[in-house]
Design a protein around this motif. Structure first.
Motif, PDB file in Angstrom:
ATOM      1  N   LEU A  29      12.512   0.518  17.532  1.00  0.00           N
ATOM      2  CA  LEU A  29      13.967   0.383  17.624  1.00  0.00           C
ATOM      3  C   LEU A  29      14.424   0.396  19.073  1.00  0.00           C
ATOM      4  O   LEU A  29      15.333  -0.352  19.460  1.00  0.00           O
ATOM      5  CB  LEU A  29      14.650   1.517  16.851  1.00  0.00           C
ATOM      6  N   LEU A  30      13.821   1.251  19.881  1.00  0.00           N
ATOM      7  CA  LEU A  30      14.179   1.308  21.295  1.00  0.00           C
ATOM      8  C   LEU A  30      13.875  -0.020  21.974  1.00  0.00           C
ATOM      9  O   LEU A  30      14.697  -0.555  22.727  1.00  0.00           O
ATOM     10  CB  LEU A  30      13.404   2.444  21.979  1.00  0.00           C
ATOM     11  N   ALA A  31      12.693  -0.569  21.669  1.00  0.00           N
ATOM     12  CA  ALA A  31      12.323  -1.848  22.267  1.00  0.00           C
ATOM     13  C   ALA A  31      13.236  -2.969  21.785  1.00  0.00           C
ATOM     14  O   ALA A  31      13.625  -3.852  22.562  1.00  0.00           O
ATOM     15  CB  ALA A  31      10.872  -2.173  21.928  1.00  0.00           C
ATOM     16  N   THR A  32      13.613  -2.913  20.507  1.00  0.00           N
ATOM     17  CA  THR A  32      14.460  -3.963  19.942  1.00  0.00           C
ATOM     18  C   THR A  32      15.867  -3.924  20.505  1.00  0.00           C
ATOM     19  O   THR A  32      16.438  -4.953  20.870  1.00  0.00           O
ATOM     20  CB  THR A  32      14.516  -3.833  18.408  1.00  0.00           C
ATOM     21  N   THR A  33      16.450  -2.735  20.579  1.00  0.00           N
ATOM     22  CA  THR A  33      17.830  -2.627  21.067  1.00  0.00           C
ATOM     23  C   THR A  33      17.942  -2.987  22.544  1.00  0.00           C
ATOM     24  O   THR A  33      19.011  -3.364  23.012  1.00  0.00           O
ATOM     25  CB  THR A  33      18.379  -1.203  20.852  1.00  0.00           C
ATOM     26  N   ARG A  34      16.847  -2.898  23.267  1.00  0.00           N
ATOM     27  CA  ARG A  34      16.863  -3.254  24.688  1.00  0.00           C
ATOM     28  C   ARG A  34      16.916  -4.757  24.912  1.00  0.00           C
ATOM     29  O   ARG A  34      17.275  -5.213  25.989  1.00  0.00           O
ATOM     30  CB  ARG A  34      15.628  -2.681  25.394  1.00  0.00           C
TER      31      ARG A  34
END
Length: 318
Positions: A29-34
């Motif tokens: 999720l962190l990678a996606t939202t970035r």
């Protein structure tokens, strides 16, 4: 329990506790939202749904995962956008409501109470067996300082779906405390009832010890001489007995197996160090393996630093 290990590990803050699938999701999720792409919300919701689909009817783990996701996504647009795209998705509605509740607590201002309630009631209609809409409604009742008949009514809705729901018991414990809508006497009565009815290794097993830690913190908050003598709290018969029961069982391999067991072991390690019971704390720190949760370590400062300081004390004396 996957985290049990005799090896000393470098301490680190863990949001997912000992849930590797949730940990992988949080990183994804962190990678996606970035990325900031237009498809971010769809991808995030698909990643969340994929994990939730694996749970079947494990409401203990489902509640824990929802809580972690709500805290991690409370400052993002993902929960709201997911609900807008899938209004018939109960999980999306609960995540949206819970993230709004987390934000309201952090800001100490409730601007979206109706949105929280509406999402929860709709989620309860869509997924009648799911306790999490009622868990969030209990949190909302606490924030709005609703009367005890209403709060207990919501709490009973949670228990009808998940008898020993950890989040609900800890929520009611704080609600019944003198800082919210109850008193010290009501806390004692509540804790006595939980101890008499709940299995020793139920997900809500930390209710009793949490009550003692909160009482200890209330003494620390007084400052002055009272704070200096706060450690005497753990010499009282009731507090010492609570620590005895937990210290003799919780760190045993396989004894605690609920989703937030690691958080409860952190609580126990903290309390044992506060009580100067270093010998008893050693196996608990070994079981934790350096996986640190924020509370209660954050009360004294930066959680990982406080944890490391406490763990180092177990090598001194007994």
């Amino acid at each position: 329990m996957a985290f049990l290990s005799s090896r000393r590990r470098r301490a680190r803050l863990v949001l997912a506790l000992d849930d590797p699938a949730l940990d992988r999701l949080l990183k994804a999720l962190l990678a996606t939202t970035r990325t900031g792409t237009i498809a971010t919300t769809d991808l995030c919701s698909a990643q969340i749904s994929r994990l939730m689909d694996e749970e079947t009817d494990d409401w203990d783990r489902h509640t824990q995962r929802m809580s972690v996701l709500a805290h991690c996504l409370s400052e993002t647009h993902v929960p709201r956008a997911w609900t807008a795209r899938e209004p018939g998705n109960a999980r999306a509605r609960v995540l949206h409501a819970w993230s709004l509740l987390v934000r309201a607590r952090a800001q100490r201002s409730l601007a979206d109470g109706n949105t929280i309630a509406q999402n929860c009631f709709r989620a309860a209609e869509l997924a009648p067996q799911d306790p999490t809409p009622w868990v969030v409604l209990l949190g909302l009742a606490r924030l709005e300082r609703r009367g005890q008949p209403e709060a207990f009514g919501i709490w009973n809705e949670v228990l009808a779906r998940d008898r020993w729901n950890r989040e609900a018991y800890l929520g009611m414990l704080r609600y019944l405390g003198p800082d919210e809508m109850g008193s010290r006497i009501q806390v004692l009565d509540f804790v006595d009832a939980v101890r008499a009815r709940a299995p020793e290794n139920a997900p809500c097993t930390a209710t009793e010890l949490t009550a003692q830690v909160l009482q200890y913190h209330s003494v620390l908050a007084l400052g002055g001489v009272e704070a200096l003598m706060a450690r005497n709290h753990w010499t009282h018969v009731e507090a010492a007995q609570v620590l005895d029961r937990a210290a003799h069982t919780w760190a045993r391999p396989g004894f605690l197996h609920h989703a937030a067991a690691l958080a409860d072991l952190n609580l126990l390690a903290y309390a044992l160090i506060a009580a100067e019971r270093r010998h008893d704390a050693r196996p608990v720190f070994e079981a934790i393996g350096g996986q640190v949760v924020s509370w209660p370590w954050s009360v004294g400062g930066e959680p990982v630093a406080e944890y490391e300081k406490a763990r180092s004390r177990t090598t001194i004396g007994g």
